[in-house]
Design a protein around this motif. Sequence first.
Motif, short mmCIF file in Angstrom:
data_model
loop_
_atom_site.label_atom_id
_atom_site.label_comp_id
_atom_site.label_asym_id
_atom_site.label_seq_id
_atom_site.Cartn_x
_atom_site.Cartn_y
_atom_site.Cartn_z
N TRP A 270 34.73 1.34 43.81
CA TRP A 270 35.92 2.03 43.31
C TRP A 270 36.06 3.43 43.88
O TRP A 270 35.10 4.03 44.35
N THR A 271 37.30 3.94 43.82
CA THR A 271 37.60 5.32 44.20
C THR A 271 38.50 5.91 43.13
O THR A 271 39.27 5.20 42.47
N ASN A 272 38.44 7.23 42.99
CA ASN A 272 39.27 7.93 42.01
C ASN A 272 39.67 9.27 42.62
O ASN A 272 38.81 10.04 43.04
N LEU A 273 40.95 9.51 42.70
CA LEU A 273 41.45 10.72 43.33
C LEU A 273 41.44 11.89 42.35
O LEU A 273 41.40 11.70 41.13
N PRO A 274 41.52 13.13 42.86
CA PRO A 274 41.45 14.30 41.97
C PRO A 274 42.47 14.30 40.84
O PRO A 274 42.19 14.76 39.75
N GLY B 294 40.06 2.80 34.36
CA GLY B 294 41.26 3.46 34.82
C GLY B 294 42.08 2.66 35.80
O GLY B 294 42.85 3.22 36.56
N SER B 295 41.90 1.33 35.82
CA SER B 295 42.59 0.53 36.81
C SER B 295 44.10 0.57 36.66
O SER B 295 44.82 0.26 37.60
N ALA B 296 44.59 0.96 35.48
CA ALA B 296 46.03 1.05 35.29
C ALA B 296 46.57 2.43 35.65
O ALA B 296 47.75 2.68 35.52
N THR B 297 45.73 3.33 36.11
CA THR B 297 46.13 4.69 36.37
C THR B 297 46.30 4.92 37.85
O THR B 297 45.46 4.54 38.65
N ALA B 298 47.43 5.57 38.25
CA ALA B 298 47.65 5.89 39.64
C ALA B 298 46.51 6.77 40.15
O ALA B 298 46.07 7.69 39.48
N GLY B 299 46.04 6.46 41.36
CA GLY B 299 44.95 7.23 41.94
C GLY B 299 43.60 6.56 41.81
O GLY B 299 42.67 6.94 42.52
N TYR B 300 43.49 5.58 40.94
CA TYR B 300 42.25 4.82 40.79
C TYR B 300 42.44 3.46 41.46
O TYR B 300 43.47 2.81 41.31
N ALA C 293 32.30 7.82 25.00
CA ALA C 293 33.16 8.19 26.11
C ALA C 293 32.59 9.39 26.86
O ALA C 293 32.12 10.36 26.25
N TYR C 294 32.63 9.32 28.19
CA TYR C 294 32.19 10.43 29.02
C TYR C 294 33.42 11.10 29.62
O TYR C 294 34.28 10.43 30.21
N ARG C 295 33.50 12.41 29.46
CA ARG C 295 34.62 13.17 30.00
C ARG C 295 34.14 14.06 31.13
O ARG C 295 33.33 14.95 30.89
N PRO C 296 34.59 13.81 32.35
CA PRO C 296 34.14 14.60 33.49
C PRO C 296 34.36 16.09 33.27
O PRO C 296 35.38 16.51 32.71
N GLN C 297 33.40 16.87 33.73
CA GLN C 297 33.47 18.32 33.59
C GLN C 297 33.85 18.95 34.93
O GLN C 297 33.67 18.36 35.99
N GLY C 298 34.36 20.18 34.88
CA GLY C 298 34.68 20.90 36.10
C GLY C 298 36.05 20.57 36.64
O GLY C 298 36.80 19.78 36.05
N PRO C 299 36.41 21.16 37.78
CA PRO C 299 37.73 20.93 38.36
C PRO C 299 37.88 19.51 38.87
O PRO C 299 36.88 18.82 39.13
N PRO C 300 39.12 19.02 39.02
CA PRO C 300 39.33 17.68 39.57
C PRO C 300 38.65 17.53 40.92
O PRO C 300 38.59 18.47 41.72
N ALA C 301 38.11 16.36 41.19
CA ALA C 301 37.38 16.11 42.43
C ALA C 301 37.60 14.67 42.87
O ALA C 301 37.99 13.80 42.08
N ARG C 302 37.35 14.42 44.13
CA ARG C 302 37.41 13.06 44.67
C ARG C 302 36.10 12.36 44.36
O ARG C 302 35.01 12.91 44.56
N TRP C 303 36.21 11.12 43.88
CA TRP C 303 35.02 10.34 43.53
C TRP C 303 35.06 8.98 44.21
O TRP C 303 36.14 8.42 44.45
N ALA C 304 33.89 8.46 44.50
CA ALA C 304 33.74 7.07 44.95
C ALA C 304 32.49 6.53 44.27
O ALA C 304 31.57 7.28 43.94
N GLY C 305 32.47 5.22 44.06
CA GLY C 305 31.32 4.67 43.36
C GLY C 305 31.14 3.18 43.55
O GLY C 305 32.06 2.47 43.95
N VAL C 306 29.92 2.75 43.27
CA VAL C 306 29.61 1.33 43.14
C VAL C 306 29.17 1.12 41.70
O VAL C 306 28.21 1.74 41.24
N ARG C 307 29.91 0.31 40.98
CA ARG C 307 29.58 0.01 39.59
C ARG C 307 28.81 -1.31 39.56
O ARG C 307 29.32 -2.35 39.97
N PHE C 308 27.58 -1.25 39.07
CA PHE C 308 26.72 -2.42 39.07
C PHE C 308 26.96 -3.27 37.82
O PHE C 308 27.19 -2.73 36.73
#
Length: 240
Positions: free
Chosen positions: A28-32, A9-15, A63-78
């Motif tokens: 990385w971070t990803n906004l709601p 999602g690097s081309a998407t605003a909020g990521y 492909a994995y599609r997140p479930q539930g309401p939008p949420a703030r995410w942060a991560g370390v991708r190995f």
Amino acid sequence: MTGVAVDRGSATAGYAERASRLTGAVVWTNLPSTSGRPVLPDGCMDLLWTEGRLLVAGPDTRAYRPQGPPARWAGVRFYPGTAPAYLGVPAQELRDRRVELADLWPAAEVRRVGGRVDAAADPATALEEIALERAARVPAPDPLLGALVAALDSGRPVAATADRLGLSARQLHRRSLAAFGYGPKTLARVLRLQRALALARSGVPFAETAARAGFADQAHLARDVRELAGMPLTDLLARG
């Protein structure tokens, strides 16, 4: 380690993402507003934080599609193949799964690190610190795995890669399951998808993308994208 292009999602605003101080990893971070965007297979595993929860994302085969309401995410991708050494669990046990970190690590340790991340001004940086501390306490990932990823990402056939690394087909498959969650042919297919997406997103025509990424033809590219991403390439690119 050589770089592996991935679609997060690097081309998407909020990521947003940046290189980690942990070799080969990405923070990385990803906004709601953008957290519902599908995550495509990339050969990686992630240490995740979202709204006070710590999780691990296993290697995806679709492909994995997140479930539930939008949420703030942060991560370390190995980097592909390294997470099992850092997290202490074979990759195949987490294939196509998101699991609570408390299911993998002692509860007391998870409470301690969870408190650190929750209290941090930047959860992503706090996760990076935890990953760095963990990496300093455990044996480093087998360098053979990096060579395997580099060979397959260059388009080298699986059989030729096994020969080059001095492994039998059975040994290569066994090591791949533990490190990547699936066999080397699936890993090669996932890496090829990511090469194609990088080319297509840069404006390379689909036929040329297929040839340069290692597909038999454009129809082959279209089939693989639909099977792995769950949608046609044109729709995928339209999502940013």
